[in-house]
Scaffold this motif. Structure first.
Motif, PDB file in Angstrom:
ATOM      1  N   ARG A 179      72.568  39.909  37.571  1.00 61.32           N
ATOM      2  CA  ARG A 179      71.799  41.118  37.842  1.00 61.32           C
ATOM      3  C   ARG A 179      71.490  41.916  36.570  1.00 61.32           C
ATOM      4  O   ARG A 179      70.433  42.511  36.444  1.00 61.32           O
ATOM      5  CB  ARG A 179      72.556  41.986  38.861  1.00 61.32           C
ATOM      6  N   ASP A 180      72.416  41.919  35.615  1.00 68.46           N
ATOM      7  CA  ASP A 180      72.183  42.716  34.403  1.00 68.46           C
ATOM      8  C   ASP A 180      71.508  41.895  33.296  1.00 68.46           C
ATOM      9  O   ASP A 180      71.532  42.291  32.133  1.00 68.46           O
ATOM     10  CB  ASP A 180      73.497  43.309  33.903  1.00 68.46           C
ATOM     11  N   ARG A 181      70.932  40.757  33.666  1.00 68.76           N
ATOM     12  CA  ARG A 181      70.149  39.964  32.715  1.00 68.76           C
ATOM     13  C   ARG A 181      70.842  39.652  31.392  1.00 68.76           C
ATOM     14  O   ARG A 181      70.467  40.171  30.335  1.00 68.76           O
ATOM     15  CB  ARG A 181      68.838  40.676  32.405  1.00 68.76           C
ATOM     16  N   PRO A 182      71.840  38.807  31.439  1.00 74.23           N
ATOM     17  CA  PRO A 182      72.498  38.403  30.192  1.00 74.23           C
ATOM     18  C   PRO A 182      71.506  37.658  29.290  1.00 74.23           C
ATOM     19  O   PRO A 182      70.546  37.066  29.774  1.00 74.23           O
ATOM     20  CB  PRO A 182      73.605  37.457  30.670  1.00 74.23           C
ATOM     21  N   THR A 183      71.733  37.713  27.974  1.00 74.05           N
ATOM     22  CA  THR A 183      70.817  37.035  27.047  1.00 74.05           C
ATOM     23  C   THR A 183      71.248  35.598  26.793  1.00 74.05           C
ATOM     24  O   THR A 183      70.469  34.794  26.307  1.00 74.05           O
ATOM     25  CB  THR A 183      70.742  37.773  25.706  1.00 74.05           C
ATOM     26  N   SER A 184      72.500  35.300  27.094  1.00 74.60           N
ATOM     27  CA  SER A 184      72.933  33.903  26.961  1.00 74.60           C
ATOM     28  C   SER A 184      73.903  33.580  28.082  1.00 74.60           C
ATOM     29  O   SER A 184      74.774  34.381  28.424  1.00 74.60           O
ATOM     30  CB  SER A 184      73.577  33.658  25.597  1.00 74.60           C
ATOM     31  N   VAL A 185      73.697  32.424  28.662  1.00 81.29           N
ATOM     32  CA  VAL A 185      74.483  32.017  29.826  1.00 81.29           C
ATOM     33  C   VAL A 185      75.010  30.608  29.598  1.00 81.29           C
ATOM     34  O   VAL A 185      74.276  29.723  29.154  1.00 81.29           O
ATOM     35  CB  VAL A 185      73.613  32.030  31.101  1.00 81.29           C
ATOM     36  N   LEU A 186      76.275  30.429  29.878  1.00 82.00           N
ATOM     37  CA  LEU A 186      76.870  29.095  29.876  1.00 82.00           C
ATOM     38  C   LEU A 186      77.280  28.798  31.311  1.00 82.00           C
ATOM     39  O   LEU A 186      78.014  29.575  31.913  1.00 82.00           O
ATOM     40  CB  LEU A 186      78.108  29.071  28.965  1.00 82.00           C
ATOM     41  N   ALA A 187      76.770  27.715  31.862  1.00 84.42           N
ATOM     42  CA  ALA A 187      77.126  27.363  33.241  1.00 84.42           C
ATOM     43  C   ALA A 187      77.724  25.973  33.273  1.00 84.42           C
ATOM     44  O   ALA A 187      77.215  25.049  32.634  1.00 84.42           O
ATOM     45  CB  ALA A 187      75.900  27.444  34.146  1.00 84.42           C
ATOM     46  N   LEU A 188      78.815  25.828  34.005  1.00 86.05           N
ATOM     47  CA  LEU A 188      79.500  24.545  34.125  1.00 86.05           C
ATOM     48  C   LEU A 188      79.378  24.019  35.546  1.00 86.05           C
ATOM     49  O   LEU A 188      79.615  24.755  36.507  1.00 86.05           O
ATOM     50  CB  LEU A 188      80.990  24.717  33.799  1.00 86.05           C
ATOM     51  N   VAL A 189      79.026  22.740  35.643  1.00 82.70           N
ATOM     52  CA  VAL A 189      78.936  22.077  36.946  1.00 82.70           C
ATOM     53  C   VAL A 189      79.737  20.784  36.842  1.00 82.70           C
ATOM     54  O   VAL A 189      79.604  20.044  35.858  1.00 82.70           O
ATOM     55  CB  VAL A 189      77.465  21.754  37.302  1.00 82.70           C
ATOM     56  N   GLY A 190      80.544  20.522  37.833  1.00 85.21           N
ATOM     57  CA  GLY A 190      81.390  19.328  37.793  1.00 85.21           C
ATOM     58  C   GLY A 190      80.625  18.060  38.101  1.00 85.21           C
ATOM     59  O   GLY A 190      79.440  18.095  38.427  1.00 85.21           O
ATOM     60  N   PRO A 191      81.286  16.921  38.003  1.00 83.28           N
ATOM     61  CA  PRO A 191      80.673  15.647  38.392  1.00 83.28           C
ATOM     62  C   PRO A 191      80.681  15.518  39.918  1.00 83.28           C
ATOM     63  O   PRO A 191      80.955  16.499  40.618  1.00 83.28           O
ATOM     64  CB  PRO A 191      81.590  14.616  37.742  1.00 83.28           C
ATOM     65  N   GLU A 192      80.433  14.316  40.440  1.00 86.44           N
ATOM     66  CA  GLU A 192      80.352  14.117  41.892  1.00 86.44           C
ATOM     67  C   GLU A 192      81.532  14.735  42.648  1.00 86.44           C
ATOM     68  O   GLU A 192      81.353  15.347  43.683  1.00 86.44           O
ATOM     69  CB  GLU A 192      80.283  12.625  42.239  1.00 86.44           C
ATOM     70  N   GLY A 193      82.721  14.575  42.117  1.00 84.93           N
ATOM     71  CA  GLY A 193      83.898  15.058  42.841  1.00 84.93           C
ATOM     72  C   GLY A 193      84.248  16.508  42.573  1.00 84.93           C
ATOM     73  O   GLY A 193      85.267  17.002  43.046  1.00 84.93           O
TER      74      GLY A 193
END
Lengths: 249, 249
Positions: A179-193
């Motif tokens: 909502r506060d519009r970060p300028t840099s984002v790191l997002a982690l997503v796991g594998p199939e499991g």
């Protein structure tokens, strides 16, 4: 020409551009380009060039730069997406293609507790990335990092917002975190499991907020695509700063 | 078992479920299921059944319903997505898979000025859809309409919000159009070449708002995925109504 062309920064010499062989062949043999035709060339490092073709040789195409711009098509927000290496390589490629189209700046293949591979085909992924770069009319080629653990990625990260996209996440929506519009984002997503419980704990310890991507269980590559897309839609409201991108349409 | 199983409504007889052959074989040969094991079966029409396996025969598996629910994993918003039939069939399949995961309720393959095919492989797409239904733990199998023109789709549409996702759209963002949370959304996305100008005009005439999906030019199937995803993220804020979905995780 509706698609951009790619040439590395070293191909730009003063006001001239020398296209690499494969791009030159495509222009000559497939598109039947002729001297005088105008194309857009991007260098993958933010350089955007409107080029007029001077010469089409057997092995190379030379053009003159008519106009230069910087960072055409690039988002303001810097997104790094770490995705667990998938067992099915084509699914990881689908993710990579879509993430580039959507504006990701760095892709990090993750080795986690539940990944069944620890390697990627970097050359092949790079080709997918360049094709997507040209197609979507961006000017920066995202970085493809070496495979690494979530812990290593988090240890070196500088992003001001860290997200763990996780099926069993607490009831925090991705939107509320953006909502506060970060300028840099790191997002982690796991594998199939998904991530193992101790991986989730370690990521939270390292500053990640667990977020949910909705009510249905998404495939890993879908979750990665949705995460990049959601950050972009929140960071680039229509009506802001699009002017520079519309000229070439 | 982490994946749901699919059986049509006719397979549910009172308190018993008889799984179709392919599901039965998968349970027996791949998953090595045994009597007493518990699985989740969905009927594709909103029925969700927690089932205990009674008998694994050579050709069929019979189980007893332990618990019934309705519409597990289904979104409140009804989304119809019309996408131009793509030249590359695998790209249309990628869209279909992701759209089902994300919660679409109806998929309409569109024949438009710039589509180069006018047919789909409905049987194959249906398999993709059932696999995605099981994987994402929804209970309703989306409808796959026959190929039709945007005009035909719009003429028969009842959605209270109609969107035309379009690269050259006016500066209206998808988010701004979704702010008041419509209960039904119809979104149209063109094929590789987009919509022709007169198709855009006709869609606007028929009540569509042209919206942009961001600054970069997305491939058609990516635009379709992003459109479904954005509607869902706006319509299903975390913390609302998820309780029913978490029991089986």
């Amino acid at each position: 020409m509706t698609t951009n062309f790619y040439a590395p920064p070293s191909a730009v010499r003063g006001s001239r551009v020398v296209l690499p062989n494969d791009e030159a062949r495509h222009l000559r043999s497939v598109l039947r380009a002729e001297p005088g035709d105008e194309i857009v060339v991007v260098d993958g490092e933010g350089g955007w060039y409107h080029v007029q073709i001077d010469h089409l040789g057997a092995e190379q195409v030379v053009g003159s730069i008519v106009e230069r711009r910087e960072d055409v098509g690039e988002p303001d927000v810097h997104v790094t997406l770490g995705l667990g290496i998938l067992t099915t390589r084509s699914r990881f490629e689908t993710f990579v293609e879509k993430a580039v189209e959507l504006g990701v700046r760095r892709i990090v293949p993750l080795t986690t507790r539940y990944t069944e591979r620890d390697s990627i085909r970097a050359d092949r992924l790079r080709k997918v990335m360049i094709a997507a770069l040209k197609q979507c009319r961006r000017s920066r080629l995202p970085k493809l990092a070496d495979p690494q653990s979530p812990a290593a990625l988090l240890a070196g990260a500088t992003a001001d917002r860290r997200l763990l996209c996780h099926g069993d996440a607490e009831e925090t929506s991705l939107q509320s975190v953006l909502r506060d519009r970060p300028t840099s984002v790191l997002a982690l997503v796991g594998p199939e499991g998904g991530f193992a419980p101790d991986e989730v704990d370690a990521a939270v310890e390292a500053g990640c907020t667990p977020v949910t991507l909705g009510r249905r269980r998404l495939r890993a590559e879908t979750a990665g695509i949705v995460a990049v897309s959601a950050v972009m839609l929140h960071s680039e409201p229509a009506g802001e700063g699009r002017e520079g991108d519309r000229g070439e349409e």
